[in-house]
Design an enzyme around this catalytic site. Structure first.
Site, PDB file in Angstrom:
ATOM      1  N   GLY A 113      -9.413  -2.979  -0.015  1.00  0.00           N
ATOM      2  CA  GLY A 113     -10.446  -3.996  -0.224  1.00  0.00           C
ATOM      3  C   GLY A 113     -11.266  -4.246   1.027  1.00  0.00           C
TER       4      GLY A 113
ATOM      5  N   ALA B 299       0.483   1.996  -7.626  1.00  0.00           N
ATOM      6  CA  ALA B 299      -0.339   2.210  -8.824  1.00  0.00           C
ATOM      7  C   ALA B 299      -0.186   3.635  -9.346  1.00  0.00           C
ATOM      8  CB  ALA B 299      -1.801   1.910  -8.514  1.00  0.00           C
TER       9      ALA B 299
ATOM     10  N   GLY C  17       1.375   3.036  -2.630  1.00  0.00           N
ATOM     11  CA  GLY C  17       0.944   3.901  -3.741  1.00  0.00           C
ATOM     12  C   GLY C  17       1.650   3.537  -5.040  1.00  0.00           C
TER      13      GLY C  17
ATOM     14  N   HIS D  24      -6.058  -1.622  -5.709  1.00  0.00           N
ATOM     15  CA  HIS D  24      -5.908  -0.181  -5.753  1.00  0.00           C
ATOM     16  C   HIS D  24      -7.158   0.431  -6.360  1.00  0.00           C
ATOM     17  CE1 HIS D  24      -3.702  -2.094  -9.087  1.00  0.00           C
ATOM     18  NE2 HIS D  24      -4.461  -1.293  -9.807  1.00  0.00           N
TER      19      HIS D  24
ATOM     20  N   ALA E 102      -4.153  -8.095  -3.578  1.00  0.00           N
ATOM     21  CA  ALA E 102      -3.666  -6.737  -3.855  1.00  0.00           C
ATOM     22  C   ALA E 102      -4.880  -5.860  -4.166  1.00  0.00           C
ATOM     23  CB  ALA E 102      -2.729  -6.772  -5.051  1.00  0.00           C
TER      24      ALA E 102
ATOM     25  N   ASP F 290       0.813  -1.222   0.000  1.00  0.00           N
ATOM     26  CA  ASP F 290       0.000   0.000   0.000  1.00  0.00           C
ATOM     27  C   ASP F 290       0.850   1.277   0.000  1.00  0.00           C
ATOM     28  OD1 ASP F 290      -2.315  -1.682   0.249  1.00  0.00           O
ATOM     29  OD2 ASP F 290      -1.818  -1.893   2.361  1.00  0.00           O
TER      30      ASP F 290
END
Ligand code: IMP
Length: 493
Positions: free
Chosen positions: A361, A41, A39, A65, A63, A37
């Site tokens: 999620g 993406a 960032g 995003h 995973a 997590d």
């Protein structure tokens, strides 16, 4: 800081590939350097114009995003992040664990947005298939680790096990597409046998039988994307394609490198990109790391710089079981009061609320920690990371209103003066004015000082700074050398 170019730096623009000394194609690997997590993406989104193929090599629906698009918000779990860059081809390698139901759903959500992936998306026929009994096993046993409950661990375990009680347990995506009715029978038998061994009932019986009912239709919808040619990516690269491998989870959650058992079940280290991504390592060019300035971790396991230590870990574990998330925390706590508290646990809670650190999620509150430069340095050295993007730098400004009155960071003991124990120092911090200028692409002296300080302590150049959630707030830094850490003494707070 200088802008002198060095041979080994990270791509900052789409033209970078054209100046590369590598004549044919090549691959860069992008991984998270902390606990997930970070960032990733967002960085891939910025780098995607410079690549032909964006490829996944590990993990699955664990995973995730969320991407804001003009057509609305979409949560992607299994598709590579380059999906909104139409020129890119997308590849999901054999190292991934495919949840076919969720993948089909992602593809259909995109279709509703007008994005079709036929001819663009290729999924290795050898990718492991998540089956109903994997999901049930993970939900039943995953609490000790705090897994995401997506069946990823049992799926990889069955891949290695191959056969249990004389029944094949390791189906691959290609098996499903080749003969879906046989795959359904196999999955049903393994699930039934598991339920029978547990006394004949399962809380997930109805849900799992719905999944099996839908499977033939799901298999048909995935058929156009199946890639049976193991050499497909290699052939693309030989023909000149540039690949960006997108790591899921992060280096500190690697099944071997991380702290067992509090890890994910796949390899997350950059070297694995060439196993799970189905490409020869001879095409490797650079390793790009992503870290974030406010650290977080979901699930259990060691987190040396956690604000509030074990109390925070326990609170977040209980909160996720009781489904306490963002809304509940916001209704219960006052951010300002928590931030001014002398208790690091309170400061961590305030930072979580201010920086939206809740699972993509699951909505679980993430454990919060100060930036751990000592740990980053170790990871960067071990995996020869060429450059680092540091996200959430703007979030450090919240510390100014805390009792720290600056930014606490964990640093390597070697670089501390004898009287600066313990291993935490307080950096003076960045003003809103510096951050605003940074977002305009102009780094003032304070921002240059910050970049220099971080680079010396991690031993690698920063390629970019995330100064806000918006795409435009990612500031790229020109290639430059980094002075060795020994020549720098930390600011002592
Ligand atoms: P699993 O991957 O669902 O088996 O979960 C194992 C551990 O990895 C748990 O602590 C999860 O919270 C963590 N984990 C899995 N995926 C992610 C991710 O994408 N980001 C952060 N942590 C993750």
């Amino acid at each position: 800081m200088t802008t002198a170019s060095t041979a080994s730096f990270c791509p900052s623009s789409s033209s970078d590939q054209h100046t590369s000394p590598v004549p044919a194609g090549f691959a860069d690997v992008l991984v998270g350097l902390q606990y997930g997590d970070e960032g990733k993406a967002k960085i891939i989104d910025a780098l995607a114009p410079g690549y032909d193929v964006i490829a996944r090599f590990n993990g699955g629906a664990n995973a995730g995003h969320t991407i804001d698009t003009p057509q609305g918000r979409i949560a992607l779990k299994q598709l590579p992040s380059g999906v909104f860059h139409p020129h890119t081809t997308l590849y999901i390698g054999s190292g991934c664990a495919i949840n076919p139901w969720k993948l089909a759903d992602e593809i259909s959500q995109l279709r509703e947005m007008g994005i079709t992936l036929e001819g663009r998306l290729h999924i290795s026929a050898r990718a492991a298939l998540v089956q109903p009994h994997h999901i049930a096993m993970d939900r039943r046993n995953g609490d000790t680790i705090g897994t995401t409950g997506n069946g990823i661990g049992p799926c990889y375990a069955d891949r290695a096990l191959r056969v249990r009680n004389d029944m094949r347990v390791n189906l691959m995506l290609g098996d499903l597409i080749a003969n879906e009715s046989e795959a359904v029978v196999s999955m049903r038998n393994v699930f039934s046998r598991m339920v029978n061994a547990e006394g004949g009932t399962s809380p997930w019986m109805a849900e799992m039988s719905d999944l099996l009912r839908d499977l033939p239709q799901v298999a048909a919808s995935l058929r156009p994307y199946l890639q049976v040619d193991r050499g497909w990516l290699t052939n693309r690269v030989k023909a000149g394609a540039s690949v960006l491998f997108e790591g899921a989870q992060s280096v500190l959650l690697d099944v071997v490198e991380g702290s067992q058992p509090y890890v994910t079940s796949s390899h997350t280290v950059p070297a694995f990109a060439y196993v799970g991504g189905d490409l020869s390592p001879k095409y490797h060019r650079r390793t790009i790391g992503v870290a974030k300035a406010i650290m977080s971790r979901v699930g259990r396991g060691p987190f040396p710089s956690e604000l509030g230590g074990e109390r925070s870990a326990q609170y977040c574990h209980d909160a996720s079981r009781l489904r306490i998330g963002k809304a509940e925390e916001q209704s219960r706590f006052s951010v300002d009061t928590l931030l001014r508290s002398s208790d690091p646990f309170d400061v961590g809670t305030a930072l979580r609320m201010l920086t939206a650190e809740y699972g993509t999620g699951t909505g679980r509150p993430r454990r919060i920690g100060m930036l751990d430069l000592a740990q980053l340095r170790d990871v960067i050295r071990t995996h020869a990371v060429d450059c680092v993007y540091l996200n959430k730098v703007d979030c450090l400004s919240h510390y100014a209103k805390s009792t720290y009155q600056g930014v606490p960071m964990r640093v390597h003991r070697d670089v501390l003066t004898a009287d600066a124990m313990p291993d935490v120092l307080v950096y003076p911090g960045l003003t809103e004015q510096s951050l605003d200028q940074g977002r305009e692409g102009m780094l003032d002296a304070a921002m240059h000082g910050f970049v220099d300080f971080i680079e010396r302590h991690i031993g690698a150049p920063l390629a970019g700074l995330g100064l806000g959630p918006e795409r435009a707030s990612l500031v790229s830094l020109a290639p430059h050398p980094v002075a060795p850490v020994a020549s720098s003494m930390p600011h002592d707070g």
